[in-house]
Design a protein around this motif. Sequence first.
Motif, PDB file in Angstrom:
ATOM      1  N   ASP A 379       0.755  -1.276  -0.145  1.00  0.00           N
ATOM      2  CA  ASP A 379      -0.057  -0.181   0.008  1.00  0.00           C
ATOM      3  C   ASP A 379       0.943   1.070   0.042  1.00  0.00           C
ATOM      4  OD1 ASP A 379      -2.139   1.511  -0.126  1.00  0.00           O
ATOM      5  OD2 ASP A 379      -3.032   0.875   1.865  1.00  0.00           O
ATOM      6  N   TRP A 380       0.111   2.216  -0.056  1.00  0.00           N
ATOM      7  CA  TRP A 380       1.045   3.716  -0.261  1.00  0.00           C
ATOM      8  C   TRP A 380       0.714   4.282   1.258  1.00  0.00           C
ATOM      9  CZ3 TRP A 380       4.294   3.713  -3.794  1.00  0.00           C
ATOM     10  CH2 TRP A 380       3.930   3.232  -5.163  1.00  0.00           C
ATOM     11  N   ASP A 381       1.925   4.549   2.172  1.00  0.00           N
ATOM     12  CA  ASP A 381       1.293   5.275   3.300  1.00  0.00           C
ATOM     13  C   ASP A 381       0.933   6.845   2.942  1.00  0.00           C
ATOM     14  OD1 ASP A 381       3.721   7.010   3.056  1.00  0.00           O
ATOM     15  OD2 ASP A 381       4.612   6.135   4.589  1.00  0.00           O
ATOM     16  N   PRO A 382       0.527   7.666   3.914  1.00  0.00           N
ATOM     17  CA  PRO A 382       0.057   9.062   3.691  1.00  0.00           C
ATOM     18  C   PRO A 382       1.038   9.826   3.110  1.00  0.00           C
ATOM     19  CG  PRO A 382      -0.623   8.232   6.139  1.00  0.00           C
ATOM     20  CD  PRO A 382       0.335   7.223   5.389  1.00  0.00           C
ATOM     21  N   ASP A 383       2.371   9.555   3.369  1.00  0.00           N
ATOM     22  CA  ASP A 383       3.535  10.304   2.737  1.00  0.00           C
ATOM     23  C   ASP A 383       3.932   9.804   1.243  1.00  0.00           C
ATOM     24  OD1 ASP A 383       3.648  12.029   4.878  1.00  0.00           O
ATOM     25  OD2 ASP A 383       5.207  10.507   5.727  1.00  0.00           O
ATOM     26  N   GLY A 384       3.265   8.984   0.749  1.00  0.00           N
ATOM     27  CA  GLY A 384       3.340   8.345  -0.570  1.00  0.00           C
ATOM     28  C   GLY A 384       4.437   7.305  -0.443  1.00  0.00           C
ATOM     29  N   ALA A 385       5.073   6.833   0.521  1.00  0.00           N
ATOM     30  CA  ALA A 385       5.949   5.753   0.584  1.00  0.00           C
ATOM     31  C   ALA A 385       5.242   4.376   0.315  1.00  0.00           C
ATOM     32  CB  ALA A 385       6.689   5.665   1.719  1.00  0.00           C
ATOM     33  N   LEU A 386       6.099   3.392  -0.179  1.00  0.00           N
ATOM     34  CA  LEU A 386       5.440   2.107  -0.477  1.00  0.00           C
ATOM     35  C   LEU A 386       5.717   1.107   0.866  1.00  0.00           C
ATOM     36  CD1 LEU A 386       4.076   0.275  -2.640  1.00  0.00           C
ATOM     37  CD2 LEU A 386       6.537  -0.409  -3.111  1.00  0.00           C
ATOM     38  N   ILE A 387       4.642   0.596   1.523  1.00  0.00           N
ATOM     39  CA  ILE A 387       4.917  -0.185   2.612  1.00  0.00           C
ATOM     40  C   ILE A 387       3.899  -1.234   2.439  1.00  0.00           C
ATOM     41  CG2 ILE A 387       4.924   1.777   4.102  1.00  0.00           C
ATOM     42  CD1 ILE A 387       2.097   1.339   4.638  1.00  0.00           C
ATOM     43  N   THR A 388       4.614  -2.455   3.331  1.00  0.00           N
ATOM     44  CA  THR A 388       4.142  -3.714   3.431  1.00  0.00           C
ATOM     45  C   THR A 388       2.647  -3.807   4.201  1.00  0.00           C
ATOM     46  OG1 THR A 388       4.959  -4.347   5.600  1.00  0.00           O
ATOM     47  CG2 THR A 388       6.200  -4.665   3.521  1.00  0.00           C
ATOM     48  N   THR A 389       1.770  -4.734   3.564  1.00  0.00           N
ATOM     49  CA  THR A 389       0.341  -4.758   4.160  1.00  0.00           C
ATOM     50  C   THR A 389       0.139  -6.451   4.369  1.00  0.00           C
ATOM     51  OG1 THR A 389      -0.728  -4.753   2.133  1.00  0.00           O
ATOM     52  CG2 THR A 389      -0.653  -2.705   3.520  1.00  0.00           C
ATOM     53  N   GLY A 390       1.077  -7.096   4.005  1.00  0.00           N
ATOM     54  CA  GLY A 390       0.700  -8.596   3.984  1.00  0.00           C
ATOM     55  C   GLY A 390       1.937  -9.508   4.273  1.00  0.00           C
ATOM     56  N   GLY A 391       1.395 -10.906   4.263  1.00  0.00           N
ATOM     57  CA  GLY A 391       2.639 -11.859   4.654  1.00  0.00           C
ATOM     58  C   GLY A 391       3.703 -12.001   3.321  1.00  0.00           C
ATOM     59  N   ARG A 392       2.813 -12.077   2.229  1.00  0.00           N
ATOM     60  CA  ARG A 392       3.402 -12.163   0.923  1.00  0.00           C
ATOM     61  C   ARG A 392       3.445 -10.933   0.424  1.00  0.00           C
ATOM     62  NH1 ARG A 392       1.298 -17.177  -2.757  1.00  0.00           N
ATOM     63  NH2 ARG A 392      -0.665 -16.597  -1.777  1.00  0.00           N
ATOM     64  N   VAL A 393       4.544 -10.293  -0.078  1.00  0.00           N
ATOM     65  CA  VAL A 393       4.604  -8.896  -0.349  1.00  0.00           C
ATOM     66  C   VAL A 393       4.617  -8.404  -1.671  1.00  0.00           C
ATOM     67  CG1 VAL A 393       5.841  -6.683   0.042  1.00  0.00           C
ATOM     68  CG2 VAL A 393       5.354  -8.332   1.993  1.00  0.00           C
ATOM     69  N   PHE A 394       5.542  -8.997  -2.498  1.00  0.00           N
ATOM     70  CA  PHE A 394       5.491  -8.974  -4.019  1.00  0.00           C
ATOM     71  C   PHE A 394       6.247  -9.994  -4.521  1.00  0.00           C
ATOM     72  CE2 PHE A 394       9.203  -6.720  -2.361  1.00  0.00           C
ATOM     73  CZ  PHE A 394      10.320  -7.282  -3.239  1.00  0.00           C
ATOM     74  N   GLY A 395       6.221 -10.361  -5.724  1.00  0.00           N
ATOM     75  CA  GLY A 395       6.900 -11.291  -6.731  1.00  0.00           C
ATOM     76  C   GLY A 395       7.829 -10.536  -7.700  1.00  0.00           C
ATOM     77  N   ILE A 396       8.966 -11.095  -7.959  1.00  0.00           N
ATOM     78  CA  ILE A 396       9.746 -10.704  -9.325  1.00  0.00           C
ATOM     79  C   ILE A 396       9.625 -11.889 -10.268  1.00  0.00           C
ATOM     80  CG2 ILE A 396      12.031  -9.943  -9.859  1.00  0.00           C
ATOM     81  CD1 ILE A 396      12.462  -8.514  -7.415  1.00  0.00           C
ATOM     82  N   VAL A 397       9.184 -11.489 -11.617  1.00  0.00           N
ATOM     83  CA  VAL A 397       9.343 -12.351 -12.416  1.00  0.00           C
ATOM     84  C   VAL A 397      10.225 -12.328 -13.411  1.00  0.00           C
ATOM     85  CG1 VAL A 397       7.562 -13.804 -14.020  1.00  0.00           C
ATOM     86  CG2 VAL A 397       6.672 -12.910 -11.805  1.00  0.00           C
ATOM     87  N   ALA A 398      11.124 -13.297 -13.658  1.00  0.00           N
ATOM     88  CA  ALA A 398      12.284 -13.029 -14.504  1.00  0.00           C
ATOM     89  C   ALA A 398      11.986 -13.927 -15.608  1.00  0.00           C
ATOM     90  CB  ALA A 398      13.610 -13.254 -13.974  1.00  0.00           C
ATOM     91  N   ARG A 399      12.690 -13.895 -16.845  1.00  0.00           N
ATOM     92  CA  ARG A 399      12.353 -14.595 -18.210  1.00  0.00           C
ATOM     93  C   ARG A 399      13.944 -15.014 -18.506  1.00  0.00           C
ATOM     94  NH1 ARG A 399       9.490 -12.128 -23.437  1.00  0.00           N
ATOM     95  NH2 ARG A 399       9.734 -13.891 -24.551  1.00  0.00           N
TER      96      ARG A 399
END
Length: 431
Positions: A379-399
């Motif tokens: 999510d974005w915090d009130p200052d516009g910084a990207l923050i975590t909100t869950g257990g799985r946060v993001f995935g990077i997909v490479a080819r």
Amino acid sequence: MKVLVVGSGGRDHAIAWSFARSDRVDQVYVAHGNAGIGLTATCVNARTIEEIAAFAAAEKIDLTFVGPEKPLSAGIVDLFERRGLAIVGPNLAASRLESSKCDTKLLLRELGVPVPEFEVFSDPDRARDYVRSVGYPVVVKADGLAAGKGSLVCDEVKDAATAIQEIMEARVFGDAGRRVDIEKRLYGRELSFFCFTDGHSIVPMVAAQDYKRELDQDQGKNTGGMGSYSPHPWLTDQLVEIIMRRVAQPVINGLRERHGIVYRGILYLGLMLVDEADGMVPYVLEINIRLGDPEAQVILPRLKTDLVDICEAILSGRLEDFHLDWEPDYRLCLIAVSGRTKSKKGWYKGYPARYKIKVPIVGLDDVDPECLVFHSGTDWDPDGALITTGGRVFGIVARGATLQAAREQAYTEMAKVSFEGMRTRGDIGRD
Ligand code: GLY
């Protein structure tokens, strides 16, 4: 056309990304999305199935696609159909395949589909007697929905007794633990196999390898999934034929012919392939009614066919002879999760146990734009910084042209990103 995707995880980000690639789509909305999805599509703050249907009607959405199991199991498809809105996904009756592991195993046994030896219990004492009597390693599964964490692998009778206590008496998964399915543990090769179906015809997708356990070498607790890759080295044409003949077709035809249920959407077969004297047997460990997460993150980027065309074929019953085109390259997805962190009251163990949220994430902008980044809990915090909100946060997909090349790039790019407690498995794609 306008497309609405229902969901807020990495899989749903990949679905929205896939629709956004279509020449036929002018606008993609996602209900309710996350910070990363908001970079791909327009997020809509509609949470209940009634709010989502009201949005789809008001906005004149042409096509809705449902990512997660919860809205499907709450009857979103039946609600949309009653209001004359086009939606892809199984209806409430069909969604029982995922929302009741016990009833599904009983159905599969009735249809003659290969399943591990199992019994269903609603009485914890009888369940304990059963695990003592069989004596072999078992998997104890909560009957209902438990976000991928409800299957407990037990090597010893005492572990199974603990699992029964936790699921049925302590109710760690809530009412999902009213009943349990206790299965003989099988040893073989796990495979996530996905199909599109219009309830009559079934078109298999490419398969993916999922990594469900939290730690390297498949140690630790089950998670929703820590990484994935596709293509799957084991999935030969001969094996596809076996899975279709022994599992997919009997399930779809059996539901329709014996139970009057026309299953439309995605069928996800969680299989254990076991090499037996008379050949490879695809035992069904679980059936899900949706794309897998993180399997979708590696399957959808390989799909060259327009997802809108596929959805229209599903809805109009024209999947027979539908041909899917796939990119041959490997895709590998590495998931970053919220790991061990210190809190005021002590330590959080980290996903899949308790974890800290609202932790700033840095470095995602430095990831090679050739890679895909699908967000799960951000999510974005009130200052516009990207923050975590869950257990799985993001995935990077490479080819990569090889699994090794895709793996190396995913780990290289992941090293550019950090947040407090960030953790990945180290062995994704190292098979
Ligand atoms: N990756 C497992 C699931 O989506 O259920």
